[in-house]
Design a protein around this motif. Structure first.
Motif, mmCIF file in Angstrom:
data_model
loop_
_atom_site.group_PDB
_atom_site.id
_atom_site.type_symbol
_atom_site.label_atom_id
_atom_site.label_comp_id
_atom_site.label_asym_id
_atom_site.label_seq_id
_atom_site.Cartn_x
_atom_site.Cartn_y
_atom_site.Cartn_z
ATOM 1 N N LEU A 141 0.741 -1.164 -0.048
ATOM 2 C CA LEU A 141 0.070 0.164 -0.038
ATOM 3 C C LEU A 141 0.847 1.182 0.001
ATOM 4 N N THR A 142 0.580 2.208 -0.465
ATOM 5 C CA THR A 142 1.109 3.524 -0.574
ATOM 6 C C THR A 142 0.901 4.127 0.972
ATOM 7 N N PRO A 143 1.950 5.024 1.250
ATOM 8 C CA PRO A 143 1.804 5.828 2.520
ATOM 9 C C PRO A 143 0.486 6.522 2.662
ATOM 10 N N GLN A 144 -0.007 7.051 1.650
ATOM 11 C CA GLN A 144 -1.317 7.661 1.758
ATOM 12 C C GLN A 144 -2.386 6.774 2.066
ATOM 13 N N GLN A 145 -2.428 5.665 1.449
ATOM 14 C CA GLN A 145 -3.611 4.745 1.573
ATOM 15 C C GLN A 145 -3.430 4.129 2.895
ATOM 16 N N GLU A 146 -2.300 4.090 3.396
ATOM 17 C CA GLU A 146 -1.908 3.490 5.068
ATOM 18 C C GLU A 146 -2.322 4.371 5.951
ATOM 19 N N ALA A 147 -2.358 5.805 5.695
ATOM 20 C CA ALA A 147 -2.565 6.774 6.730
ATOM 21 C C ALA A 147 -4.109 6.916 6.653
ATOM 22 N N SER A 148 -4.771 6.621 5.395
ATOM 23 C CA SER A 148 -6.276 6.798 5.173
ATOM 24 C C SER A 148 -7.216 5.575 5.867
ATOM 25 N N GLY A 149 -6.334 4.609 6.115
ATOM 26 C CA GLY A 149 -6.748 3.341 6.649
ATOM 27 C C GLY A 149 -7.407 2.537 5.715
ATOM 28 N N LEU A 150 -7.030 2.919 4.628
ATOM 29 C CA LEU A 150 -7.722 1.776 3.295
ATOM 30 C C LEU A 150 -6.856 0.587 3.263
ATOM 31 N N GLY A 151 -7.553 -0.427 3.461
ATOM 32 C CA GLY A 151 -6.299 -1.737 3.789
ATOM 33 C C GLY A 151 -6.463 -2.177 2.219
ATOM 34 N N ARG A 152 -5.495 -3.605 2.353
ATOM 35 C CA ARG A 152 -5.479 -4.360 1.176
ATOM 36 C C ARG A 152 -6.723 -4.837 0.911
ATOM 37 N N THR A 153 -7.397 -5.469 1.782
ATOM 38 C CA THR A 153 -8.880 -6.141 1.158
ATOM 39 C C THR A 153 -9.834 -4.930 0.681
ATOM 40 N N MET A 154 -9.717 -3.818 1.110
ATOM 41 C CA MET A 154 -11.045 -2.689 0.839
ATOM 42 C C MET A 154 -10.555 -2.389 -0.572
ATOM 43 N N SER A 155 -9.023 -1.956 -0.637
ATOM 44 C CA SER A 155 -8.548 -1.784 -1.687
ATOM 45 C C SER A 155 -8.473 -2.839 -3.026
ATOM 46 N N ALA A 156 -8.562 -3.991 -2.596
ATOM 47 C CA ALA A 156 -8.908 -4.913 -3.613
ATOM 48 C C ALA A 156 -10.407 -4.991 -4.264
ATOM 49 N N TYR A 157 -11.239 -5.004 -3.287
ATOM 50 C CA TYR A 157 -12.522 -5.061 -3.679
ATOM 51 C C TYR A 157 -12.991 -3.847 -4.423
ATOM 52 N N ILE A 158 -12.367 -2.640 -4.216
ATOM 53 C CA ILE A 158 -12.601 -1.559 -4.907
ATOM 54 C C ILE A 158 -12.111 -1.513 -6.159
ATOM 55 N N THR A 159 -11.022 -2.147 -6.462
ATOM 56 C CA THR A 159 -10.490 -2.084 -7.732
ATOM 57 C C THR A 159 -11.034 -3.126 -8.733
ATOM 58 N N VAL A 160 -11.567 -4.366 -8.302
ATOM 59 C CA VAL A 160 -12.047 -5.218 -8.778
ATOM 60 C C VAL A 160 -13.610 -4.851 -9.196
ATOM 61 N N ALA A 161 -14.252 -4.075 -8.114
ATOM 62 C CA ALA A 161 -15.788 -3.601 -8.533
ATOM 63 C C ALA A 161 -15.483 -2.380 -9.697
#
Length: 802
Positions: A141-161
């Motif tokens: 994850l990027t530092p910005q994504q980690e700081a926002s609390g956007l985890g791997r699972t959420m990021s994965a589902y968002i991208t796939v959707a």
């Protein structure tokens, strides 16, 4: 200009009983699942559903930005206008029963292939979505994504959707393109019995309906996705994601659109050109019968191919082009606004959506400006259709300049650099001028009113070989001017952006890349009208086929021949326009890729050193990919055409009464052969495009890990993208222009020049046209989709290269 100056002088043998009925190949009409569900809903239930949907959309828009609300309003109005155009076109008569029967056969073949092809594509899309999900579940994850609390699972589902939504919308765009073309073709044929201007108006409005829906769907789809993520993730709240990072979540949407567009273009291109080449080789060359003659068993497959290749595939291609350009510009706008510390960066991020919203408005005006004339008849002189279309384009360009200036002042004005918006407006002018010049260059090299095509036609008088040599040399030469124009445009826009006054925290100019993005938006600010001219081409081509097969009077065929010749030119010019925009969009996507790698690796990544052996190899592999992909695409057309040739020859031998109109050809057999071959042949080149960047990046990542070069995989893929983009632009220009020139050289001879139809010059020109068919309608259009898909797929899966 009199009609007989531009017509194809086709001659038919005399006979007393011309068959005017055709085998009913229709089994059942096809509509996508979502359309069938909506049709089965009660009118009140549907009204409530639409009201709730609009309410939800505007609620999310109001929570996000007034700019999003503006975009929603314009898109909905454009959809309403498209409904009006649909009713206007469908209100026109379909002509006599023989025309309707032929149109029904074409519609059934197109819908059947669409259903099967997109069923195959959807299965591959779900498989790829699963692969993306697995990649994202284990990626960094990027530092910005980690700081926002956007985890791997959420990021994965968002991208796939987002990926699946982009693929679904791209598929629907293809369906819209095909749906209108198979219904408008017969109406254009019928109108040609009355006047050329009415036929032109119907074809343009039918193409306009398709383009307005596709562009509107691309714009509103991204706007809905953006506002949904903004509200759902509580963007810009303390401890949440920043709005400048939000566009990166939309990359999956662009990849889904590119994925479907590539396979749609491949499959449709193989279908249409396999049928066309097979029909011409036996019908024109061996039997000496005219194009679209009802005695040719492959003629229905050829007409079906115009719809699935030039309309359905072009709809998906158009959707992908707009989506990729918008997303890449949003990413760069967000990145620049973040580095410049602009207080409200929403204007820089949402600027592309506003530009294309205005595109819908001004292109609608251009489309509606083309009107019928009073007291026109089939016997009256007709104005050159290209002149009519050019007037509409000129009006659209003038309106584009005005709306672009208003957009830059509205959204790109900032107190940090008060004059920056004017520089960006100049960048937009660079793009608009570039688009116009590209259209003019493509027309110069492909219209038989100009010297290059006439010289190519003259080469046909000395044989088949000299025709091929002249066509290849013309295609190679045609790459020079577009490359010079692109180069000037990129340098000018970059310089204007760099001198805009926007600086980063260290005082370095930072607006160059965004200036290039604005130029790309300027180039595409009239995209809806330009691509309406593109959709006009295959509709007019189909109309001519229906007129020929239904044995209408020669005066009617003369009108459709003029429209068809103009359609060949508009298709060639819009392909040049698409390649130019693809070049600029790919440059933006490449820059966005480097920014994303920097964010994930937390290391500056601004240069690619090809002096490093591994990086240079990556570049070679990228160049090789373009040539191998082109070879496989052209070979696929050749193999499909061979199957068609064998089938048509078999029918002529086993049914000798076909030539005397005593027996009917089996059109359905050729349709089935071409459809199955196209579906089979599209897999290999498409898989090559998807697997290559993943395999190369992952392999060199492993080598980099063991050699102490952590960014080696990312650098090799960057070189691969650079070389593939450069080679792809040149290859696409060569293939599209050569193919279009060969086609119109044949059309020029068919007007009566150099011996006319049936002469040795004409036979050589038919050979050149046959060679050029897979160039201009399969390999060429697929390449400019390929280079954008390579950029989007690397954006999506960049972390696996690190």
């Amino acid at each position: 200009m009199m009609m007989d100056e531009d017509i194809e002088q086709a001659t038919l043998i005399s006979y007393t009983e011309k068959p005017r009925t055709f085998p009913d190949m229709r089994s059942k009409t096809y509509s996508p699942l979502i359309i069938r569900i909506l049709r089965n809903l009660n009118v009140r239930a549907l009204s409530v559903l639409l009201l709730l949907s609009f309410g939800g959309i505007f609620y999310m828009g109001a929570r996000t930005s007034p700019i999003i609300v503006f975009v929603f309003v314009v898109c909905i109005i454009s959809f309403m206008l498209s409904v009006y155009l649909t009713k206007w076109v469908l209100a026109k008569d379909e002509g006599p029963p023989e025309m309707v029967q032929i149109s029904d056969a074409i519609r059934d073949g197109a819908e059947g292939f669409f259903r099967t092809q997109y069923g195959t594509i959807s299965k591959m899309a779900f498989l790829l979505a699963f692969v993306i999900l697995c990649i994202y579940l284990f990626r960094n994850l990027t530092p910005q994504q980690e700081a926002s609390g956007l985890g791997r699972t959420m990021s994965a589902y968002i991208t796939v959707a987002a990926f699946l939504l982009g693929a679904l919308c791209s598929g629907n765009a293809g369906y819209v393109g095909m749906w209108v073309s198979v219904r408008a073709n017969v109406r254009v044929s019928s109108a040609a019995r009355r006047s050329a201007r009415e036929a032109l108006q119907i074809a343009v409005r039918a193409g306009g309906f398709s383009v307005l829906v596709v562009v509107g769907m691309a714009v509103i789809g991204i706007a809905i996705l953006y506002s949904t993520f903004y509200v759902w993730l509580d963007v810009d709240s303390p401890g949440s994601m920043k709005v400048t990072d939000l566009p990166l979540l939309l990359v999956g949407y662009g990849f889904g659109a590119s994925f479907v567009a590539l396979f749609a273009q491949l499959g449709g291109g193989i279908y249409t050109k396999g049928a066309d080449v097979g029909a011409d080789l036996v019908g024109k060359v061996e039997q000496g019968i005219p194009e679209d003659d009802p005695r040719n068993p492959a003629v229905i497959a050829d007409l079906v191919g115009d719809n699935v290749g030039d309309c359905a595939a072009r709809g998906a291609d158009l959707f992908e082009s707009i989506a990729a350009e918008i997303i890449s510009a949003m990413i760069l706008g967000g990145t620049m606004a973040q580095k410049c510390k602009i207080e409200d960066p929403s204007g820089f991020i949402l600027f592309p959506l506003v530009v294309h919203s205005f595109d819908l408005v001004i292109s609608s005006i251009g489309i509606l400006s083309i009107k019928g004339t009073r007291n026109a008849s089939v016997k009256s002189p007709v104005e050159d259709p290209m002149v009519v279309l050019q007037k509409g384009y000129s009006l659209t360009i003038i309106l584009a300049v005005l709306t672009f200036g208003a957009s830059t002042r509205w959204l790109l004005y900032t107190e940090k650099a008060p004059a920056a918006w004017l520089n960006f407006f100049m960048c937009g002018l660079v793009g608009i001028i570039t688009a116009y010049v590209f259209v003019w260059i493509s027309r110069y090299y492909t219209d038989y009113k100009y010297e290059p095509v006439r010289t190519l036609a003259l080469a046909s008088s000395t044989g088949h070989g000299t025709n091929i040599i002249a066509g290849v040399s013309l295609g190679l030469e045609s790459t020079a001017l577009p490359v010079l124009v692109i180069s000037v445009a990129i340098i000018s826009a970059f310089w204007l952006g760099n001198t805009s006054g926007l600086m980063d925290e260290n005082g370095n100019p930072i607006g160059g890349l965004f200036g290039t993005a604005v130029a790309t938006m300027g180039m595409l600010s009239t995209a809806a009208y330009v691509l309406t001219m593109d959709m006009f081409g295959p509709i007019a081509d189909n109309a001519g086929g229906i007129v020929e097969m239904s044995q209408q009077p020669e005066s009617v065929r003369e009108i459709t021949d003029v429209l068809d010749a103009v359609g060949n030119t508009t298709k060639a010019t819009t392909k040049g326009f698409a390649i130019g925009s693809a070049a600029l969009a790919s440059f933006l996507l490449f820059s966005a890729y480097m920014d994303e790698v920097s964010a994930f690796a937390n290391v500056s990544f601004k240069e690619v050193d090809i002096a490093i052996p591994e990086v240079f190899i990556g570049g070679l592999l990228g160049a090789m990919l373009i040539f191998l992909f082109s070879a496989w695409a052209c070979a696929a057309v050749g193999r499909t055409a061979q199957e068609v040739v064998n089938e048509v020859r078999r029918q002529f031998i086993e049914r000798p009464g076909i030539m005397d109109y005593k027996e009917k050809p089996d059109y359905g057999r050729c349709v089935a052969i071409v459809a199955s071959s196209a579906l089979r042949e599209m897999i290999k080149p498409g898989a090559l495009a998807i697997v290559s960047p993943i395999a190369v990046g992952f392999l060199f990542r492993i080598l980099g890990y063991y050699s102490g070069q952590p960014l080696l995989g990312a650098k090799v893929v960057a070189a691969m993208l650079m070389f593939a983009t450069v080679c792809g632009i040149l290859m696409a220009l060569f293939l599209n222009t050569a193919g279009g020139a060969w086609d119109n050289a044949k059309k020029y001879i068919e007007t009566g020049a150099l011996g006319g139809k049936g002469s040795d010059s004409h036979k050589a020109a038919v050979t050149g046209d046959t060679v050029g068919d897979p160039f201009k309608d399969t390999a060429g259009p697929s390449i400019h989709v390929l280079i954008k898909m390579l950029a989007t797929i690397t954006l999506v899966i960049a972390p696996i290269f690190l």
